[in-house]
Design a protein around this motif. Structure first.
Motif, PDB file in Angstrom:
ATOM      1  N   HIS A 140       0.853  -1.190   0.000  1.00 38.24           N
ATOM      2  CA  HIS A 140       0.000   0.000   0.000  1.00 38.24           C
ATOM      3  C   HIS A 140       0.889   1.241   0.000  1.00 38.24           C
ATOM      4  O   HIS A 140       1.746   1.395   0.884  1.00 38.24           O
ATOM      5  CB  HIS A 140      -0.914   0.023   1.222  1.00 38.24           C
ATOM      6  N   VAL A 141       0.678   2.096  -0.976  1.00 35.96           N
ATOM      7  CA  VAL A 141       1.499   3.297  -1.122  1.00 35.96           C
ATOM      8  C   VAL A 141       0.626   4.530  -0.905  1.00 35.96           C
ATOM      9  O   VAL A 141      -0.309   4.781  -1.670  1.00 35.96           O
ATOM     10  CB  VAL A 141       2.155   3.360  -2.516  1.00 35.96           C
ATOM     11  N   TYR A 142       0.925   5.302   0.133  1.00 33.91           N
ATOM     12  CA  TYR A 142       0.219   6.563   0.392  1.00 33.91           C
ATOM     13  C   TYR A 142       1.060   7.676  -0.222  1.00 33.91           C
ATOM     14  O   TYR A 142       2.191   7.925   0.204  1.00 33.91           O
ATOM     15  CB  TYR A 142       0.021   6.761   1.894  1.00 33.91           C
ATOM     16  N   VAL A 143       0.501   8.327  -1.238  1.00 33.03           N
ATOM     17  CA  VAL A 143       1.297   9.246  -2.051  1.00 33.03           C
ATOM     18  C   VAL A 143       0.637  10.617  -2.146  1.00 33.03           C
ATOM     19  O   VAL A 143      -0.525  10.734  -2.547  1.00 33.03           O
ATOM     20  CB  VAL A 143       1.534   8.665  -3.471  1.00 33.03           C
ATOM     21  N   ASP A 144       1.383  11.632  -1.743  1.00 27.69           N
ATOM     22  CA  ASP A 144       1.014  13.018  -2.008  1.00 27.69           C
ATOM     23  C   ASP A 144       1.832  13.442  -3.222  1.00 27.69           C
ATOM     24  O   ASP A 144       3.069  13.349  -3.211  1.00 27.69           O
ATOM     25  CB  ASP A 144       1.337  13.901  -0.790  1.00 27.69           C
ATOM     26  N   TYR A 174      -2.346   2.086  -4.618  1.00 24.73           N
ATOM     27  CA  TYR A 174      -1.981   3.474  -4.364  1.00 24.73           C
ATOM     28  C   TYR A 174      -3.132   4.211  -3.677  1.00 24.73           C
ATOM     29  O   TYR A 174      -4.293   4.080  -4.068  1.00 24.73           O
ATOM     30  CB  TYR A 174      -1.626   4.189  -5.668  1.00 24.73           C
ATOM     31  N   HIS A 175      -2.779   5.012  -2.673  1.00 25.28           N
ATOM     32  CA  HIS A 175      -3.737   5.831  -1.936  1.00 25.28           C
ATOM     33  C   HIS A 175      -3.345   7.302  -2.103  1.00 25.28           C
ATOM     34  O   HIS A 175      -2.440   7.783  -1.412  1.00 25.28           O
ATOM     35  CB  HIS A 175      -3.733   5.472  -0.442  1.00 25.28           C
ATOM     36  N   PRO A 176      -3.975   8.035  -3.026  1.00 21.65           N
ATOM     37  CA  PRO A 176      -3.662   9.465  -3.156  1.00 21.65           C
ATOM     38  C   PRO A 176      -4.102  10.220  -1.896  1.00 21.65           C
ATOM     39  O   PRO A 176      -5.234  10.066  -1.433  1.00 21.65           O
ATOM     40  CB  PRO A 176      -4.494   9.899  -4.368  1.00 21.65           C
ATOM     41  N   THR A 265      -7.996  11.177   3.131  1.00 18.09           N
ATOM     42  CA  THR A 265      -6.776  11.540   3.865  1.00 18.09           C
ATOM     43  C   THR A 265      -7.054  11.639   5.360  1.00 18.09           C
ATOM     44  O   THR A 265      -6.264  11.161   6.189  1.00 18.09           O
ATOM     45  CB  THR A 265      -6.224  12.874   3.340  1.00 18.09           C
ATOM     46  N   GLU A 266      -8.163  12.237   5.710  1.00 17.60           N
ATOM     47  CA  GLU A 266      -8.531  12.356   7.121  1.00 17.60           C
ATOM     48  C   GLU A 266      -8.732  10.983   7.754  1.00 17.60           C
ATOM     49  O   GLU A 266      -8.345  10.758   8.909  1.00 17.60           O
ATOM     50  CB  GLU A 266      -9.795  13.199   7.263  1.00 17.60           C
ATOM     51  N   ARG A 267      -9.304  10.053   6.995  1.00 20.41           N
ATOM     52  CA  ARG A 267      -9.488   8.694   7.523  1.00 20.41           C
ATOM     53  C   ARG A 267      -8.138   8.009   7.738  1.00 20.41           C
ATOM     54  O   ARG A 267      -7.940   7.288   8.731  1.00 20.41           O
ATOM     55  CB  ARG A 267     -10.370   7.879   6.573  1.00 20.41           C
ATOM     56  N   ALA A 268      -7.206   8.220   6.814  1.00 29.13           N
ATOM     57  CA  ALA A 268      -5.886   7.604   6.958  1.00 29.13           C
ATOM     58  C   ALA A 268      -5.126   8.197   8.147  1.00 29.13           C
ATOM     59  O   ALA A 268      -4.403   7.484   8.856  1.00 29.13           O
ATOM     60  CB  ALA A 268      -5.075   7.792   5.674  1.00 29.13           C
ATOM     61  N   VAL A 269      -5.287   9.489   8.373  1.00 26.77           N
ATOM     62  CA  VAL A 269      -4.650  10.127   9.527  1.00 26.77           C
ATOM     63  C   VAL A 269      -5.241   9.591  10.828  1.00 26.77           C
ATOM     64  O   VAL A 269      -4.531   9.415  11.823  1.00 26.77           O
ATOM     65  CB  VAL A 269      -4.798  11.662   9.436  1.00 26.77           C
ATOM     66  N   SER A 279      -1.123   4.873  11.447  1.00 29.48           N
ATOM     67  CA  SER A 279      -1.871   5.992  10.879  1.00 29.48           C
ATOM     68  C   SER A 279      -0.918   6.815  10.014  1.00 29.48           C
ATOM     69  O   SER A 279       0.306   6.741  10.166  1.00 29.48           O
ATOM     70  CB  SER A 279      -2.475   6.867  11.978  1.00 29.48           C
ATOM     71  N   LEU A 280      -1.493   7.577   9.109  1.00 26.33           N
ATOM     72  CA  LEU A 280      -0.692   8.392   8.203  1.00 26.33           C
ATOM     73  C   LEU A 280      -0.145   9.595   8.964  1.00 26.33           C
ATOM     74  O   LEU A 280      -0.900  10.410   9.480  1.00 26.33           O
ATOM     75  CB  LEU A 280      -1.546   8.846   7.022  1.00 26.33           C
ATOM     76  N   THR A 281       1.165   9.704   9.015  1.00 27.54           N
ATOM     77  CA  THR A 281       1.788  10.803   9.756  1.00 27.54           C
ATOM     78  C   THR A 281       2.661  11.688   8.868  1.00 27.54           C
ATOM     79  O   THR A 281       3.125  12.731   9.304  1.00 27.54           O
ATOM     80  CB  THR A 281       2.665  10.255  10.903  1.00 27.54           C
ATOM     81  N   GLY A 282       2.908  11.268   7.641  1.00 30.39           N
ATOM     82  CA  GLY A 282       3.721  12.062   6.730  1.00 30.39           C
ATOM     83  C   GLY A 282       3.066  12.158   5.376  1.00 30.39           C
ATOM     84  O   GLY A 282       1.920  11.747   5.185  1.00 30.39           O
ATOM     85  N   ASN A 283       3.793  12.729   4.414  1.00 27.62           N
ATOM     86  CA  ASN A 283       3.210  12.897   3.076  1.00 27.62           C
ATOM     87  C   ASN A 283       3.576  11.761   2.137  1.00 27.62           C
ATOM     88  O   ASN A 283       3.223  11.791   0.972  1.00 27.62           O
ATOM     89  CB  ASN A 283       3.647  14.240   2.484  1.00 27.62           C
ATOM     90  N   ALA A 284       4.326  10.772   2.641  1.00 27.79           N
ATOM     91  CA  ALA A 284       4.623   9.567   1.858  1.00 27.79           C
ATOM     92  C   ALA A 284       4.779   8.408   2.832  1.00 27.79           C
ATOM     93  O   ALA A 284       5.477   8.526   3.837  1.00 27.79           O
ATOM     94  CB  ALA A 284       5.898   9.754   1.045  1.00 27.79           C
ATOM     95  N   MET A 285       4.111   7.306   2.542  1.00 27.00           N
ATOM     96  CA  MET A 285       4.159   6.159   3.449  1.00 27.00           C
ATOM     97  C   MET A 285       3.929   4.887   2.642  1.00 27.00           C
ATOM     98  O   MET A 285       3.061   4.850   1.758  1.00 27.00           O
ATOM     99  CB  MET A 285       3.085   6.309   4.531  1.00 27.00           C
ATOM    100  N   VAL A 286       4.714   3.860   2.936  1.00 30.54           N
ATOM    101  CA  VAL A 286       4.585   2.575   2.246  1.00 30.54           C
ATOM    102  C   VAL A 286       4.379   1.506   3.310  1.00 30.54           C
ATOM    103  O   VAL A 286       5.155   1.407   4.265  1.00 30.54           O
ATOM    104  CB  VAL A 286       5.826   2.260   1.400  1.00 30.54           C
ATOM    105  N   ILE A 287       3.339   0.700   3.134  1.00 34.36           N
ATOM    106  CA  ILE A 287       3.014  -0.357   4.083  1.00 34.36           C
ATOM    107  C   ILE A 287       3.009  -1.686   3.338  1.00 34.36           C
ATOM    108  O   ILE A 287       2.333  -1.834   2.318  1.00 34.36           O
ATOM    109  CB  ILE A 287       1.651  -0.112   4.741  1.00 34.36           C
ATOM    110  N   VAL A 288       3.768  -2.643   3.834  1.00 33.98           N
ATOM    111  CA  VAL A 288       3.858  -3.968   3.221  1.00 33.98           C
ATOM    112  C   VAL A 288       3.298  -4.989   4.205  1.00 33.98           C
ATOM    113  O   VAL A 288       3.807  -5.125   5.319  1.00 33.98           O
ATOM    114  CB  VAL A 288       5.312  -4.320   2.864  1.00 33.98           C
ATOM    115  N   ASN A 289       2.226  -5.654   3.788  1.00 33.41           N
ATOM    116  CA  ASN A 289       1.570  -6.656   4.643  1.00 33.41           C
ATOM    117  C   ASN A 289       1.299  -6.123   6.050  1.00 33.41           C
ATOM    118  O   ASN A 289       1.512  -6.792   7.056  1.00 33.41           O
ATOM    119  CB  ASN A 289       2.412  -7.928   4.723  1.00 33.41           C
ATOM    120  N   GLY A 290       0.835  -4.884   6.118  1.00 32.02           N
ATOM    121  CA  GLY A 290       0.437  -4.299   7.398  1.00 32.02           C
ATOM    122  C   GLY A 290       1.549  -3.662   8.187  1.00 32.02           C
ATOM    123  O   GLY A 290       1.308  -3.143   9.287  1.00 32.02           O
TER     124      GLY A 290
END
Length: 331
Positions: A140-144, A174-176, A265-269, A279-290
């Protein structure tokens, strides 16, 4: 006596005549004053009535305007309340699964990428993780799209991501997100770019990976205006418009999914599903198998090793070393 009488008689007559004249002339001025007063009162009454009529007309007009405004506001608010928030049809937990990808490199599967190259004469080891022997790794890639870190990670890992997805060894989602919305001179570029990505995922899913990569390769500088909505639509068109090019362009240029991107984005935070309290704490985050990747964003080998560790079911932070047995004393 007669002389006195004759003298007094005219005097008496004059006095009486004067009295009569004086008495007869008195009512004329009084009548005129009353007539003038009455006329003035009539004019005042008419003016008062006219003022009352005008006032009533103004009040009625004001009531009509206020009522009309209330109706307009009511319809607007009611329409906004009844209109559901638009969400992309293809969103999976606020992310988009890559369904098609172009081959930009050949680096093998996640398992093979971490396997050392055998020397001549040595048996070739089997990959630890392959599409046929294990479930695909969930990445899962959280990408700004304004984030330099997101750009660095994408450029460094794109070849092996392409290979893993093509081989079925990894599922790439990908999660924009819109963490840097305030860093584009008021144009809200991060928000608009995330909305555009959702539009591409909805109307041209086969070109989503290419569009995502293109936005990061062309990434505007932080604190710049970024691309306009028209520019974003042009970039999407250059990467493939799918079956509905007009709807794709309209979706991007009207920022159709901006509200969804902000809410996602608010849900991810607030918290990321499928993880242990992440939880999303930065502007780029990669999660592999949790599990969140904490390594160097520009090092594909380090990321590949992290993926291999996750694929094998061994968390890097939870793995415990195997104790080395101590030799027993020789009797």
């Amino acid at each position: 006596m007669s002389s006195d009488d004759s003298t007094n008689a005219p005097s008496t007559g004059d006095s009486a005549s004067s009295e009569v004249t004086s008495t007869g002339s008195t009512p004329a001025p009084v009548g005129r004053r009353e007539a003038v007063r009455e006329k003035a009162q009539q004019v005042h009454v008419r003016q008062s009535r006219a003022r009352l009529v005008r006032r009533a007309a103004w009040i009625s007009a004001a009531v009509v305007v206020v009522a009309a405004a209330a109706v307009v506001v009511g319809v607007t608010v009611g329409g906004a309340a009844s209109k559901p928030q638009l969400s992309p049809d293809r969103a999976d937990q606020d992310g988009f699964v890559v369904t098609s990808i172009s081959s930009t490199g050949s680096v093998g599967s996640p398992g093979a990428a971490a396997t050392p190259t055998p020397t001549e004469g040595e048996p070739t080891p089997s990959p630890t993780v392959t599409a046929s022997t294990a479930a695909p790794v969930q990445i899962h890639v959280y990408v700004d799209y304004l984030s330099p870190s997101a750009r660095e990670w994408q450029l460094a890992n794109e070849p092996q991501l392409s290979s893993w997805v093509a081989e079925g060894a990894a599922t790439l989602i990908y999660h924009p997100v819109t963490m840097l919305t305030a860093k584009s001179n008021g144009t809200k570029y991060s928000l608009r770019a995330a909305s555009a990505a959702a539009c591409v995922a909805t109307y041209a899913p086969a070109s989503f990976f290419q569009f995502n990569s293109d936005l990061l390769k062309r990434q505007p500088a932080v604190d710049s205006d970024g691309f306009s909505d028209k520019d974003l639509a042009d970039i999407a068109s250059a990467n493939g418009t799918g079956d509905e090019p007009k709807k794709l362009r309209e979706c991007i240029e009207t920022e159709m999914y901006a509200s969804w991107a902000k809410a996602a984005t608010e849900r991810a935070v607030a918290g990321i599903d499928g993880t242990d309290g992440l939880s999303l704490t930065g502007n780029a985050m990669v999660i592999v198998n949790g599990e969140a990747y904490q390594g160097e964003m520009t090092d594909p080998a380090e990321f590949s090793q992290f993926v291999l560790t996750s694929a094998s079911g061994k968390s890097a932070k939870n793995a415990t070393p195997t104790p080395t047995p101590t030799p027993s004393a020789t009797p």
